[in-house]
Design an enzyme around this catalytic site. Sequence first.
Site, PDB file in Angstrom:
ATOM      1  N   CYS A 116     -40.114  -9.801  -0.052  1.00 32.40           N
ATOM      2  CA  CYS A 116     -39.408 -11.094  -0.116  1.00 32.40           C
ATOM      3  C   CYS A 116     -39.196 -11.721   1.259  1.00 32.40           C
ATOM      4  O   CYS A 116     -38.924 -12.917   1.363  1.00 32.40           O
ATOM      5  CB  CYS A 116     -38.081 -10.936  -0.839  1.00 32.40           C
ATOM      6  SG  CYS A 116     -38.289 -10.401  -2.539  1.00 32.40           S
ATOM      7  N   HIS A 253     -33.905 -17.166   1.216  1.00 34.25           N
ATOM      8  CA  HIS A 253     -34.695 -16.589   0.129  1.00 34.25           C
ATOM      9  C   HIS A 253     -33.889 -16.724  -1.160  1.00 34.25           C
ATOM     10  O   HIS A 253     -32.690 -16.495  -1.193  1.00 34.25           O
ATOM     11  CB  HIS A 253     -34.988 -15.126   0.438  1.00 34.25           C
ATOM     12  CG  HIS A 253     -35.568 -14.394  -0.723  1.00 34.25           C
ATOM     13  ND1 HIS A 253     -36.654 -14.879  -1.430  1.00 34.25           N
ATOM     14  CD2 HIS A 253     -35.214 -13.226  -1.321  1.00 34.25           C
ATOM     15  CE1 HIS A 253     -36.940 -14.027  -2.390  1.00 34.25           C
ATOM     16  NE2 HIS A 253     -36.083 -13.023  -2.358  1.00 34.25           N
ATOM     17  N   ASN A 283     -36.546 -15.473  -8.669  1.00 31.99           N
ATOM     18  CA  ASN A 283     -36.969 -14.906  -7.390  1.00 31.99           C
ATOM     19  C   ASN A 283     -38.497 -14.844  -7.356  1.00 31.99           C
ATOM     20  O   ASN A 283     -39.102 -14.039  -8.060  1.00 31.99           O
ATOM     21  CB  ASN A 283     -36.350 -13.505  -7.246  1.00 31.99           C
ATOM     22  CG  ASN A 283     -36.701 -12.842  -5.926  1.00 31.99           C
ATOM     23  OD1 ASN A 283     -37.578 -13.303  -5.196  1.00 31.99           O
ATOM     24  ND2 ASN A 283     -36.014 -11.758  -5.620  1.00 31.99           N
TER      25      ASN A 283
END
Length: 326
Positions: A116, A253, A283
Amino acid sequence: MNRRLRARVLAVAGYLPARTVTNDELAERVDTSDAWIRERTGIRERRIAAPGELTSDLAAEAGRRALERAGRHPSDVDLVLVATSTPDNTFPATATAVQRKLGIGQGAAFDLQAVCAGFVYALATADSLIRSGLARCALVIGAETFSRILDWRDRSTCVLFGDGAGALLLAAEEQTGTILDRGVLAARLLADGRHYEELYVDGGPSSTGTVGHLRMNGREVFRHAVGALAGSAREVLEAVGLSPVDLDLFVPHQANLRIIDAVAKRLGLDERQVMVTVDRHANTSAASIPLALDQAVADGRLEPGMLVLLSAIGGGFAWGSVLLRW
Ligand code: UT7
């Protein structure tokens, strides 16, 4: 005056697969509910790639759109850098598949794997390559098909992720060497492998010979995420003598709205300074930041000259922040 080479952003673009999957739809498959997912994560829906739609397809489409927006041609690009944890194949690099799909036959192309945090790592890497003279025009893409590595029977993880891609086109430009310059101004990259097992995939070419599924100790990741994101954000601002109040936009993020809110609170940021897309995209790992930047431009919240901070954390743990002027 101290002239300095900078990596300036020429354009951003995103690409999301057509199919939207709502929380209610997931609740038909696993023991969960729209209420739980919204309350614990802020997620309402996510996009899922079609069968046969590959990470390189999403990446190439985002890249094509970024080139179009910048009025540039594939022949201008001398670096394709794809941040992904879900490559088309173990090798060659998905970046070379993107090159092929866009008709790019020159320059360098490689993938970068920092889960990520991948986009922040990739942007800092492209910035270094541009400033050192190794590249002049870079297509930096975050692209993922996490739907392919999820255990769709595990409610604690399958509700959290989505597919998508986002691309930034960057070019070398001589500027003044001050923080008024446009482009990447500072970066901070960090990792701590002691947390390897908090968020990982239980397969791979060298260990099992299979692709594996994502496994996560959500509570532990959450606990570390807030401190790590706020810490690297502060460090990168302090490195150039700025503080959170100076920011026009914070683009973290997009993993969980509660993490984003907690980080924003620690940094003393106002809601108007914080970009949120986790509600619509879930996500998307390395794709989440460029997709959020694309949305910010579309919403009229990101304009040339604005000071933007990007921060991300993911498996490893690997994390970091990049400060840039749009
Ligand atoms: O990109 C970086 C990587 N990812 C992240 O940043 C994720 C970080 N972690 C998180 O976002 C959160 O920890 C989660 C969203 C994963 C979980 O939220 P939480 O508030 O930490 O919940 P929890 O793990 O403490 O679980 C609470 C309860 C558990 O039940 P018990 O043990 O209290 O009876 C879980 O079994 O919620 C249960 N649960 C669910 N219930 C309904 C877990 N997943 C679900 C679900 N639906 N999908």
